[in-house]
Design a protein around this motif. Structure first.
Motif, PDB file in Angstrom:
ATOM      1  N   SER A 174       0.823  -1.210   0.000  1.00  0.00           N
ATOM      2  CA  SER A 174       0.000   0.000   0.000  1.00  0.00           C
ATOM      3  C   SER A 174       0.853   1.255   0.000  1.00  0.00           C
ATOM      4  O   SER A 174       0.414   2.305  -0.448  1.00  0.00           O
ATOM      5  CB  SER A 174      -0.946   0.001   1.213  1.00  0.00           C
ATOM      6  N   GLU A 175       2.105   1.140   0.503  1.00  0.00           N
ATOM      7  CA  GLU A 175       2.978   2.327   0.471  1.00  0.00           C
ATOM      8  C   GLU A 175       3.356   2.672  -0.971  1.00  0.00           C
ATOM      9  O   GLU A 175       3.767   3.791  -1.254  1.00  0.00           O
ATOM     10  CB  GLU A 175       4.219   2.107   1.359  1.00  0.00           C
ATOM     11  N   LEU A 176       3.198   1.696  -1.885  1.00  0.00           N
ATOM     12  CA  LEU A 176       3.492   1.960  -3.299  1.00  0.00           C
ATOM     13  C   LEU A 176       2.268   2.532  -4.016  1.00  0.00           C
ATOM     14  O   LEU A 176       2.360   3.527  -4.732  1.00  0.00           O
ATOM     15  CB  LEU A 176       3.947   0.674  -3.998  1.00  0.00           C
ATOM     16  N   GLY A 226       7.398  -8.091  -2.257  1.00  0.00           N
ATOM     17  CA  GLY A 226       6.660  -7.465  -1.164  1.00  0.00           C
ATOM     18  C   GLY A 226       5.586  -8.365  -0.578  1.00  0.00           C
ATOM     19  O   GLY A 226       5.198  -9.374  -1.167  1.00  0.00           O
ATOM     20  N   GLY A 227       5.175  -8.010   0.619  1.00  0.00           N
ATOM     21  CA  GLY A 227       4.084  -8.717   1.273  1.00  0.00           C
ATOM     22  C   GLY A 227       4.472 -10.058   1.867  1.00  0.00           C
ATOM     23  O   GLY A 227       3.610 -10.905   2.115  1.00  0.00           O
ATOM     24  N   LEU A 228       5.776 -10.260   2.099  1.00  0.00           N
ATOM     25  CA  LEU A 228       6.196 -11.529   2.708  1.00  0.00           C
ATOM     26  C   LEU A 228       6.584 -11.352   4.176  1.00  0.00           C
ATOM     27  O   LEU A 228       7.091 -12.273   4.809  1.00  0.00           O
ATOM     28  CB  LEU A 228       7.394 -12.110   1.948  1.00  0.00           C
ATOM     29  N   SER A 279      17.177  -4.334  -0.951  1.00  0.00           N
ATOM     30  CA  SER A 279      18.471  -5.014  -0.825  1.00  0.00           C
ATOM     31  C   SER A 279      18.295  -6.531  -0.704  1.00  0.00           C
ATOM     32  O   SER A 279      19.060  -7.303  -1.274  1.00  0.00           O
ATOM     33  CB  SER A 279      19.240  -4.467   0.376  1.00  0.00           C
ATOM     34  N   GLU A 280      17.245  -6.966   0.018  1.00  0.00           N
ATOM     35  CA  GLU A 280      17.009  -8.409   0.164  1.00  0.00           C
ATOM     36  C   GLU A 280      16.532  -9.014  -1.152  1.00  0.00           C
ATOM     37  O   GLU A 280      16.932 -10.118  -1.542  1.00  0.00           O
ATOM     38  CB  GLU A 280      15.956  -8.668   1.257  1.00  0.00           C
ATOM     39  N   MET A 281      15.663  -8.275  -1.844  1.00  0.00           N
ATOM     40  CA  MET A 281      15.150  -8.756  -3.119  1.00  0.00           C
ATOM     41  C   MET A 281      16.294  -8.923  -4.118  1.00  0.00           C
ATOM     42  O   MET A 281      16.410  -9.945  -4.804  1.00  0.00           O
ATOM     43  CB  MET A 281      14.107  -7.742  -3.632  1.00  0.00           C
TER      44      MET A 281
END
Ligand code: ATP
Ligand code: MG
Length: 421
Positions: A10-12, A67-69, A160-162
């Motif tokens: 949602s921040e996107l 996202g969302g994980l 960075s994790e992605m």
């Protein structure tokens, strides 16, 4: 193989943060020959996520989700994937051990909520996350024997994790799915001085659909960019495909082309001045220093840019630049005569080889039928003369100022190109 990239958060969708993951992933996929047909961004909402995943799994052979994980209630990607595949979530002990260990290392106790990060849709494969608690998910939707089955890969949203997960684990696995994928390579050629359609007129045969390599055209703030996109077995072959197309473009467009990739007009101007060891100064009304600012952005500008005057007020034009009062009365400030007098005065006062000047009406108010908003002049003085160009821009105040600065920079570039070194 065509891919879809989905960003969840949602921040996107609220506009708070920009989705940069999709941009990065598209570039990485192009490098391994996978073209991306869709970017989708969804809020943290289970029903919407499932719907978007379903659409993607139907049209794309590969779906990359970020996202969302996370462990919180608004992290719904794993639930949405389970619903998409119509399976249960099952517990994966090694992932749980890894999450616990991450907390233990930092001497913190693991909140109960983090347990959900060890849950995976039945049949999915966990992708270990070396840098965070959220493991990724690799799964196939639809039966493998069915040609329309789709690979779905979910990765963390934290960039960075992605990136680490993609580089270290996902890329390799995608390569094995797409062994003949080759590479997709891009080249960007930047032009200024004619409109998008006028430029396209000259290269219609290259921009037509189905041309290989593909040539696309985009306009941004009066700069027109041509993008050549080649697909080949390796980088060298892709470059060999692009070369003749690039040569044709350069031949047909001539001096409209000023640079490639991220190069701007000021880079071209400073480069030409450096070669000739010549200098420039500016006298700016409508652009209020933008021409000098752009020149100053280029490393090494100090050898060529002597300085500038923001000559906004009429008194500055007459007193500091020596523009005759009578000239202003006769022609008005926004005129070829005044902009040229500004350039001449600026050149002699700074002792520069060249001077650039601007006048114009940036609006939004103050336009008249004879002198509408957007009417601008850019002047150029050199040792043997002075000239000016006029243009009538459409656009906001900022756009008119920016484009006028480009007009001025381009007039010097064209002049330098015509002069023998
Ligand atoms: P994870 O799956 O890693 O737990 P998440 O969605 O649970 O991800 P958030 O807390 O929502 O994590 O986001 C973590 C950070 O990553 C935030 O700063 C967020 O803005 C950023 N982020 C998430 N998705 C993207 C994206 N597509 N592009 C750029 N930044 C992103
Ligand atoms: Mg999120």
């Amino acid at each position: 193989m065509k891919a879809e990239i989905i960003s969840v958060g949602s921040e996107l969708t609220s506009g708070q943060n920009l989705d940069t993951n999709s941009q990065w992933l598209s570039q990485r996929l192009a490098e391994i020959g996978i073209s991306v047909g869709w970017h989708t961004t969804i809020a943290d909402d289970l029903v919407d996520d499932v719907a978007a995943f379903r659409v993607a799994a139907q049209r794309a052979a590969l779906v990359l989700i970020t996202g969302g994980l996370g462990p919180t209630q608004d992290d719904l990607t794993r639930d949405a994937l389970a619903r998409l595949a119509e399976v249960e979530l099952v517990f994966h002990q090694p992932s749980f051990d890894h999450i616990q260990q991450l907390f233990a290392q930092r001497h913190r106790s693991m909140p109960e909520r983090n347990r959900v990060q060890a849950l995976f849709p039945a049949g999915a494969e966990p992708i270990p996350n070396a840098y965070g608690t959220a493991p990724g998910i690799w799964m196939s939707v639809g039966r493998i024997s069915n040609p329309s089955h789709c690979i779905v890969v979910a990765m963390p949203g934290v960039p960075s994790e992605m990136k680490a997960m993609f580089d270290e684990q996902v890329r390799e696995r995608l390569l094995s799915l797409n062994p003949a994928g080759g590479v997709l390579t891009q080249r960007k050629i930047n032009c200024f001085g004619a409109g998008e359609s006028a430029i396209e007129q000259k290269i219609m045969d290259l921009t037509r659909r189905g041309h290989s390599p593909e040539v696309g055209i985009t306009a941004s703030d009066a700069t027109i960019s041509l993008r050549i996109l080649a697909r080949a077995a390796n980088l060298l072959e892709a470059q060999l495909q692009m070369l003749p197309v690039e040569m044709t473009i350069r031949e047909r467009l001539g001096s409209l082309v000023f640079g490639e990739e991220e190069e701007e007009l000021q880079d071209a101007v400073i480069g030409l001045l450096q070669e000739r060891r010549q200098t420039v100064a500016t006298a700016e009304s409508v652009t209020a220093g933008l021409v000098a600012h752009r020149l100053g952005q280029v490393p090494g500008a100090s050898a060529c840019l002597l300085g500038g005057i923001v000559a906004y007020d009429t008194r500055i034009k007459t007193e500091l630049l020596g523009v005759p009062q009578s000239l202003i009365q006769e022609h008005g400030v926004i005129s070829a005569a005044v902009v040229e007098a500004m350039a001449v005065g600026c050149r002699s006062r700074f002792g520069a080889d060249f001077a650039l000047s601007t006048v114009g009406l940036a609006g939004p108010g103050g336009g008249t039928p004879e002198k509408p908003v957007g009417l601008v002049y850019a002047g150029l003085a050199w040792d043997a003369g002075v000239a000016s160009r006029s243009y009538n821009w459409l656009g906001t105040r900022a756009e008119i100022q920016s484009r006028t600065a480009k007009l001025a920079l381009n007039s010097l570039r064209l002049h330098l190109l015509q002069m023998p070194e």
